[in-house]
Design a protein around this motif. Structure first.
Motif, mmCIF file in Angstrom:
data_model
loop_
_atom_site.group_PDB
_atom_site.id
_atom_site.type_symbol
_atom_site.label_atom_id
_atom_site.label_comp_id
_atom_site.label_asym_id
_atom_site.label_seq_id
_atom_site.Cartn_x
_atom_site.Cartn_y
_atom_site.Cartn_z
ATOM 1 N N GLY A 1 1.853 -2.339 12.051
ATOM 2 C CA GLY A 1 2.401 -3.593 12.527
ATOM 3 C C GLY A 1 1.664 -4.844 12.068
ATOM 4 N N PHE A 2 0.830 -4.727 11.064
ATOM 5 C CA PHE A 2 0.147 -5.898 10.497
ATOM 6 C C PHE A 2 -0.030 -5.699 8.996
ATOM 7 C CE2 PHE A 2 -3.126 -3.129 12.404
ATOM 8 C CZ PHE A 2 -3.845 -2.766 11.278
ATOM 9 N N GLY A 3 -0.149 -6.826 8.308
ATOM 10 C CA GLY A 3 -0.313 -6.787 6.863
ATOM 11 C C GLY A 3 -1.768 -6.620 6.456
ATOM 12 N N VAL A 4 -1.962 -5.910 5.373
ATOM 13 C CA VAL A 4 -3.291 -5.710 4.793
ATOM 14 C C VAL A 4 -3.152 -5.823 3.277
ATOM 15 C CG1 VAL A 4 -5.147 -4.030 4.398
ATOM 16 C CG2 VAL A 4 -4.092 -4.191 6.650
ATOM 17 N N ASP A 5 -3.969 -6.674 2.684
ATOM 18 C CA ASP A 5 -3.984 -6.743 1.223
ATOM 19 C C ASP A 5 -4.697 -5.516 0.681
ATOM 20 O OD1 ASP A 5 -2.706 -9.231 0.991
ATOM 21 O OD2 ASP A 5 -4.597 -10.294 1.321
ATOM 22 N N CYS A 6 -4.149 -4.982 -0.406
ATOM 23 C CA CYS A 6 -4.710 -3.765 -0.980
ATOM 24 C C CYS A 6 -4.752 -3.880 -2.505
ATOM 25 C CB CYS A 6 -3.841 -2.580 -0.569
ATOM 26 S SG CYS A 6 -4.377 -1.022 -1.265
ATOM 27 N N LEU A 7 -5.922 -3.673 -3.065
ATOM 28 C CA LEU A 7 -6.061 -3.610 -4.518
ATOM 29 C C LEU A 7 -6.264 -2.152 -4.903
ATOM 30 C CD1 LEU A 7 -8.521 -6.574 -5.201
ATOM 31 C CD2 LEU A 7 -6.031 -6.561 -5.343
#
Length: 182
Positions: free
Chosen positions: A71-77
């Motif tokens: 339910g939340f955004g996470v930046d992922c490389l």
């Protein structure tokens, strides 16, 4: 043919915010079709094999899966094993002579040119130093990141507007190289 990758998640499990249990992260990656999944530490490092050669697509799919599940955004490389090894090999500082907490790498979603950092008076922060690499910034902070004034200056959002950035200490950089070896 599969490629070994590391997924570097930004800002999870810090101060009780954006909690992503590593067991669930491993499960998500497996559900997305990746194999040989393992995690390292609780701070958002996952290593896996994938038939896909598209780092950006893998990262986007993982971001969507995390948002759907938690339910939340996470930046992922997502970075390949050869890239991770090249970043470690290209370190401009004497890594073998330093403690892991003195050296950090910030990974960027795209190349960063020196013009973004031109406003930083590097002499004012000595003996701390930074150097740019391939979608990476190396930071030498002899007293550690927590006491680094240069790290504080580099963390200003305006410097890297529009770019995803996530940092790892040198011990983690080396461990990710080791874990992504075939």
């Amino acid at each position: 043919m599969t490629t070994r990758y590391a997924a570097l998640l930004r800002g999870i499990n810090v101060g009780g915010h954006k909690k992503v249990p590593m067991a669930e992260l491993r499960e998500l990656l497996t559900e997305l079709g990746h194999t040989d999944v393992t995690t390292y530490l609780q701070s958002g490092n996952a290593v896996f094999s994938s038939a896909s050669a598209d780092e950006k697509a893998i990262g986007t799919a993982l971001e969507r899966a995390i948002e759907k599940r938690f339910g939340f955004g996470v930046d992922c490389l997502v970075r390949s094993a050869p890239y991770l090894k090249a970043v470690a090999d290209d370190c401009p500082f004497p890594a073998d002579e330093l403690e892991g907490k003195q050296l950090h790498v910030t990974y960027f979603s795209e190349p960063v040119g020196p013009e973004r950092l031109a406003s930083i008076d590097t002499a004012a922060y000595l003996p701390e130093e930074f150097r740019l690499g391939d979608r990476a910034l190396y930071l030498y902070a002899p007293n550690g990141l927590g006491r680094s004034k240069l790290a504080e200056a580099l963390a200003k959002p305006r410097l890297f507007k529009g770019i995803i950035a996530t940092s790892r200490n040198w011990n983690t950089v080396l461990k990710l190289v080791e874990l992504t070896r075939d």
